[in-house]
Each structure stands twice: as C-alpha cells, then as structure tokens.
Scaffold this motif. Sequence first.
Motif, mmCIF file in Angstrom:
data_model
loop_
_atom_site.group_PDB
_atom_site.id
_atom_site.type_symbol
_atom_site.label_atom_id
_atom_site.label_comp_id
_atom_site.label_asym_id
_atom_site.label_seq_id
_atom_site.Cartn_x
_atom_site.Cartn_y
_atom_site.Cartn_z
ATOM 1 N N TRP A 43 -1.066 8.216 4.179
ATOM 2 C CA TRP A 43 -1.525 7.136 5.018
ATOM 3 C C TRP A 43 -2.062 6.971 5.882
ATOM 4 C CZ3 TRP A 43 0.769 2.117 5.119
ATOM 5 C CH2 TRP A 43 0.588 1.168 5.778
ATOM 6 N N GLY A 44 -3.684 5.764 5.419
ATOM 7 C CA GLY A 44 -4.759 5.758 5.545
ATOM 8 C C GLY A 44 -5.800 6.368 4.478
ATOM 9 N N ASP A 45 -5.370 6.987 3.209
ATOM 10 C CA ASP A 45 -6.549 7.618 2.074
ATOM 11 C C ASP A 45 -6.890 5.602 1.822
ATOM 12 O OD1 ASP A 45 -7.014 10.118 2.908
ATOM 13 O OD2 ASP A 45 -5.321 10.407 1.405
ATOM 14 N N ASP A 46 -8.064 5.694 1.260
ATOM 15 C CA ASP A 46 -8.768 4.612 -0.072
ATOM 16 C C ASP A 46 -8.347 5.495 -1.026
ATOM 17 O OD1 ASP A 46 -9.207 2.598 -0.456
ATOM 18 O OD2 ASP A 46 -11.360 2.576 -0.145
ATOM 19 N N PHE B 247 -1.228 -6.704 -7.761
ATOM 20 C CA PHE B 247 -1.474 -6.946 -6.540
ATOM 21 C C PHE B 247 -1.431 -5.710 -5.449
ATOM 22 C CE2 PHE B 247 -1.458 -11.328 -7.174
ATOM 23 C CZ PHE B 247 -3.393 -11.424 -6.989
ATOM 24 N N ILE B 248 -2.000 -5.185 -4.227
ATOM 25 C CA ILE B 248 -1.569 -3.976 -3.545
ATOM 26 C C ILE B 248 -1.545 -4.607 -2.440
ATOM 27 C CG2 ILE B 248 -2.105 -1.651 -2.684
ATOM 28 C CD1 ILE B 248 -3.450 -1.216 -5.133
ATOM 29 N N THR B 249 -1.107 -4.537 -0.688
ATOM 30 C CA THR B 249 -0.535 -5.807 -0.428
ATOM 31 C C THR B 249 -0.603 -4.757 0.730
ATOM 32 O OG1 THR B 249 1.614 -6.347 -0.302
ATOM 33 C CG2 THR B 249 -0.082 -7.616 -1.729
ATOM 34 N N GLU B 250 -0.912 -5.447 2.248
ATOM 35 C CA GLU B 250 -0.687 -4.891 3.416
ATOM 36 C C GLU B 250 -1.145 -3.008 4.250
ATOM 37 O OE1 GLU B 250 3.973 -4.068 3.960
ATOM 38 O OE2 GLU B 250 4.240 -6.203 3.346
ATOM 39 N N TRP B 251 -2.481 -3.202 3.848
ATOM 40 C CA TRP B 251 -3.093 -1.845 3.634
ATOM 41 C C TRP B 251 -3.924 -1.708 4.926
ATOM 42 C CZ3 TRP B 251 -6.509 -0.017 0.095
ATOM 43 C CH2 TRP B 251 -6.199 -0.207 -1.245
ATOM 44 N N PRO B 252 -4.077 -0.590 5.117
ATOM 45 C CA PRO B 252 -3.150 0.304 6.437
ATOM 46 C C PRO B 252 -4.729 -0.754 7.202
ATOM 47 C CG PRO B 252 -3.938 1.856 5.852
ATOM 48 C CD PRO B 252 -3.237 0.375 4.654
ATOM 49 N N SER B 253 -4.829 -1.119 8.743
ATOM 50 C CA SER B 253 -6.270 -2.106 9.150
ATOM 51 C C SER B 253 -6.990 -1.062 9.920
ATOM 52 C CB SER B 253 -5.314 -2.388 10.856
ATOM 53 O OG SER B 253 -4.502 -2.930 11.045
ATOM 54 N N GLU C 32 -1.047 -7.537 10.542
ATOM 55 C CA GLU C 32 0.237 -8.106 11.194
ATOM 56 C C GLU C 32 1.048 -7.275 12.038
ATOM 57 O OE1 GLU C 32 2.380 -7.021 6.900
ATOM 58 O OE2 GLU C 32 1.101 -8.628 5.828
ATOM 59 N N SER C 33 0.244 -5.971 12.006
ATOM 60 C CA SER C 33 0.656 -5.576 13.421
ATOM 61 C C SER C 33 0.319 -4.235 13.582
ATOM 62 C CB SER C 33 2.060 -4.433 12.551
ATOM 63 O OG SER C 33 1.761 -4.429 11.685
ATOM 64 N N ASP C 34 0.245 -3.798 14.636
ATOM 65 C CA ASP C 34 -0.636 -3.015 15.394
ATOM 66 C C ASP C 34 -1.506 -1.967 13.767
ATOM 67 O OD1 ASP C 34 0.190 -3.639 17.652
ATOM 68 O OD2 ASP C 34 1.391 -1.454 17.981
ATOM 69 N N ASP C 35 -0.983 -1.371 12.730
ATOM 70 C CA ASP C 35 -1.145 -0.616 12.167
ATOM 71 C C ASP C 35 -1.687 -1.426 10.648
ATOM 72 O OD1 ASP C 35 1.416 -0.281 11.499
ATOM 73 O OD2 ASP C 35 0.259 1.811 11.423
ATOM 74 N N ILE C 36 -0.775 -2.288 10.111
ATOM 75 C CA ILE C 36 -1.114 -3.177 9.272
ATOM 76 C C ILE C 36 -1.829 -4.289 8.653
ATOM 77 C CG2 ILE C 36 1.020 -4.146 7.476
ATOM 78 C CD1 ILE C 36 2.404 -1.997 7.709
ATOM 79 N N SER C 37 -2.669 -4.447 8.207
ATOM 80 C CA SER C 37 -3.445 -5.903 7.865
ATOM 81 C C SER C 37 -3.074 -6.568 6.549
ATOM 82 C CB SER C 37 -5.188 -5.240 7.317
ATOM 83 O OG SER C 37 -5.002 -4.982 6.212
ATOM 84 N N THR C 38 -3.401 -8.028 6.887
ATOM 85 C CA THR C 38 -2.964 -9.056 5.892
ATOM 86 C C THR C 38 -3.880 -8.582 4.562
ATOM 87 O OG1 THR C 38 -4.488 -10.778 6.478
ATOM 88 C CG2 THR C 38 -2.113 -10.200 7.391
ATOM 89 N N GLY C 39 -4.909 -7.376 4.509
ATOM 90 C CA GLY C 39 -5.319 -7.060 3.378
ATOM 91 C C GLY C 39 -5.181 -7.039 2.184
ATOM 92 N N TYR D 156 0.779 -1.419 0.140
ATOM 93 C CA TYR D 156 0.079 0.016 0.423
ATOM 94 C C TYR D 156 0.895 1.537 -0.127
ATOM 95 C CZ TYR D 156 -2.757 3.880 1.967
ATOM 96 O OH TYR D 156 -3.730 4.913 2.494
ATOM 97 N N GLU D 157 1.698 1.073 0.688
ATOM 98 C CA GLU D 157 2.598 2.297 0.828
ATOM 99 C C GLU D 157 3.667 2.989 -0.696
ATOM 100 O OE1 GLU D 157 6.097 4.572 3.856
ATOM 101 O OE2 GLU D 157 6.161 2.330 4.461
ATOM 102 N N GLU D 158 4.076 1.508 -0.997
ATOM 103 C CA GLU D 158 4.177 2.252 -2.211
ATOM 104 C C GLU D 158 3.686 2.290 -3.378
ATOM 105 O OE1 GLU D 158 7.762 -1.514 -2.453
ATOM 106 O OE2 GLU D 158 5.986 -2.336 -2.865
ATOM 107 N N ALA D 159 2.141 1.688 -3.469
ATOM 108 C CA ALA D 159 1.414 2.048 -4.094
ATOM 109 C C ALA D 159 0.297 3.815 -4.210
ATOM 110 C CB ALA D 159 -0.049 1.728 -4.180
ATOM 111 N N ILE D 160 0.957 4.181 -2.743
ATOM 112 C CA ILE D 160 0.446 5.538 -2.711
ATOM 113 C C ILE D 160 1.370 6.609 -3.726
ATOM 114 C CG2 ILE D 160 -1.014 5.303 -0.892
ATOM 115 C CD1 ILE D 160 -0.098 6.344 0.859
ATOM 116 N N GLU D 161 3.103 6.015 -3.057
ATOM 117 C CA GLU D 161 3.748 6.977 -3.217
ATOM 118 C C GLU D 161 3.510 7.071 -5.109
ATOM 119 O OE1 GLU D 161 7.239 5.083 -1.650
ATOM 120 O OE2 GLU D 161 6.928 5.466 0.285
#
Length: 432
Positions: free
Chosen positions: A302-305, A323-329, A339-346, A283-288
């Motif tokens: 971060w956090g924008d759809d 694919f876009i991975t590691e979306w914000p929870s 996966e972590s406090d703010d990153i999902s497996t979505g 997700y981070e790479e995608a928005i960059e």
Amino acid sequence: MDERTYTADVEPGTTVTVAGWAHEIRDLGGIAFLIVRDTTGQIQVKFEKDEMDDELVETGTDVTRESVVQVSGKAEEEPRAPTGVEVVPEEVEVIAEADPELPLDPSGKVDSDLSTRLDNRTLDTRKPEVQAVFEIRSAVLGAVREQFRELKCTEITTPKIVATGTEGGTELFPITYFGEEAFMNQSPQLFKQLCAGGGFERVFEIGPIFRAEEHNTPRHLNEATSIDFEGAFCGADEAMDVAEEIIIAAYEAVDSQCSDELEALGIADEFTVPESGFPRLTYEEAIEKVNATGELDDVLVWGDDLSTEAERALGEVVGEHYFITEWPSEIKPFYIMDESDDISTGFDMMHPSMELVSGGQREHRYEQLVEGFRQQGLDPEEFDYYTKMFKYGMPPHAGFGMGAERLLMTMLDLDNIREAVLFPRDRQRLSP
C-alpha cells in the motif's frame, strides 16, 4: 494552380494538370515512366521517346526524385498502370528541384532509423505509413472535440506561461518573463478548475503541456498534447464516464474515417473499437492482481506507485482499457479530494500497456485545499490567484487529463511515442 487535378481524380479521356513530387523514374529504353505523387496517391506519366520532343522527355526523365513537378497532358486508360490510368504529357515543369543525395528514402525501400527520420521529418512524412499516423491523429482530435461538444462542454484556452507550476517547483521549465522568473505550464489543471467554477460548468482543452522530466524512454516527451476535461457538479465516477466516452469516440472515428490509413499501417484487420463499460479496479485490487502474477521482483505494498513493469503485468491480466480507482491520498496531488483519511477520489485510466488518463474529484473547500498544499510541502501563498477563488462559491467538480500521444501510440501500436508527434521535444531534441 487553379486547374490542378489531384491524382486520385484523374479520369481517362480528360486533359489534366497534376502536380506533386517525383516519386520514381523508370527508364526502359524506348519508353520511360515518371511516377508523380500527391496527397491523394500516385499516377504514372508515360514518355514514348521516339514520338515526343527530346526536351520534354529529358525534363521528365532526368528530374531527381522528390523534386516538385507539374505535368499537363491527356489522361488515357492503361490497365497495366498502378491506378489503371496514365498521363501522356504535353508539358512538364520542374517547380523545385531536389538534391539527388537524399538523407532518407521516402519510398520506404531503404529503412532509416528513427533519429534520421526525425532529423528529416519533412521527407519522412512523405511516406504513406507516416502520413497515415498524422491523418489518424487529426481524425482523433476532431472526434474528441465533437464528443466534448456533444457533452455540452465549452472549449477553453489557458495560459502556457505561468508564475507557478501546477504541482509545485519540480519538473518545470523556467523562462525569463520581462525580467521575472516564469515557467512553461505543466498542465491546465488549475485554470480549468477556475473556469469550471466560473460559470461555464463543463470545459475542455486540447493543448500543449511541458514537463522537465529527465526520462529518455519510448513513452515520455517533454512537450506533449493534453486532452483535458473539467466538470462542475461532477464526481469522479462521472469524469470516468466522460473519459471512456472520449476514448470510444476516438476509436469509432478512426474505424469509420481512416480505413486507407489503417491499411497503410498494416493494422486494418486487427483494429477494433473498445466496448463500453471499462472495468474499474480499486488500487488495492490492482496491487493484489499485480502481486499475483509473480512478474515483479518486489511485492507491491500500500502506497507504492505502479511501475512500468507493474502496469504491463496488470494490463496482461485485464486485457482491455480499465480504470484504477481509490488511490492512496499520499501519492495523489494536493487538488485531489479525499474519500477518507488515506483514500482519494483519484483515478487513472489504463490501456493494457500504459497509463493514458489521470483524474479525480477536486477539493472544492477552501480550508481543506489550503491544508493540502501544506501537507505536500507547498506554499499556499504562491497559489493565491487560485486558492482565493475557492472563497467565492466553488462547486464540487471533477476532471481528467489524457495524453493525446499516448492515445495514438496505444491505438496504433507504435513502438515509440515520438512517432505520434510531428516534431518531438525530448532531452536530446530541440530541432527541427
């Protein structure tokens, strides 16, 4: 009509009975032609007026376009005929006469807008290019089922009338169910999870979903067909592998089985099967990458759809399925595992023009699942039928939902998603 011969199977030197629709009548004076169309193509029926019974000629040449007819006679070779063969009739029967004032032209010589076409879908699907879309759709769904079975999945059918929504009370169609409020299901999500944990392990479903979204765009429907997968002892990476295999299997089936349909749509030359190994961006790479294009008025943070414009900008950069991975929870549903406090497996799988798939690994631990409900403002007790099963040994599992109409729309480069649905349902359309 046991003795009926399809038009594509008519051979010179045989006596045949063909049945279909009166596609066109050409009267050239002393000779006239009736073009009969069936699901396999068209055939020419020749009337030599001076050599035939007047009543036979009148029946065959006065028939209105799109009337259902049956013609019996001898098939003869005729190089000038569209198929190289024509029928000299001995009998013509008008089975069902069509009104001479047709609301649209099934021959395609006169264009109609999409609304008129959908209002008169039975006439519209008589066009070869429209019929081609649904022949391809049939091939796609058949290939998808076959590929799921290759992957050892069991086909399931889940309820479409439910007590609670998959994602809470928003975007739901309420109905009255024996005096109680119920809803049309948004997704088989919760039920397919229960089945994956019920011993089947790998399951799939192809069925309708209902979303009361007020979108009125060329890519949204209120009743759609969802291609769903859920696998026990499966993580997000494996679910993405399955989604990729399903897409490729669908394209391969169309490539190998639907050459005539692709020709009818005028896309045979540019139709290609995607190569395996779809890129996987975080997700981070995608928005960059989106921000780097400079195409959006506002910079994504971060956090924008991803908006429609952002999806298109990113699709132009990537240029293939990805694919876009590691979306914000915070922007993924309660059932997606973190996966972590703010990153999902979505994850989402994208065509360069739009999203096709949403999925991820699911939360299989009871306490964490219930807490996820609370964090998203949902009452876990309303979902007790679902959550209590997580007390009884729910394995790790992952899956996805894929929009069948979006798959067809992107595969065939259709302008409007309604073109991939026989009888679409949207904000304005409840009939036919």
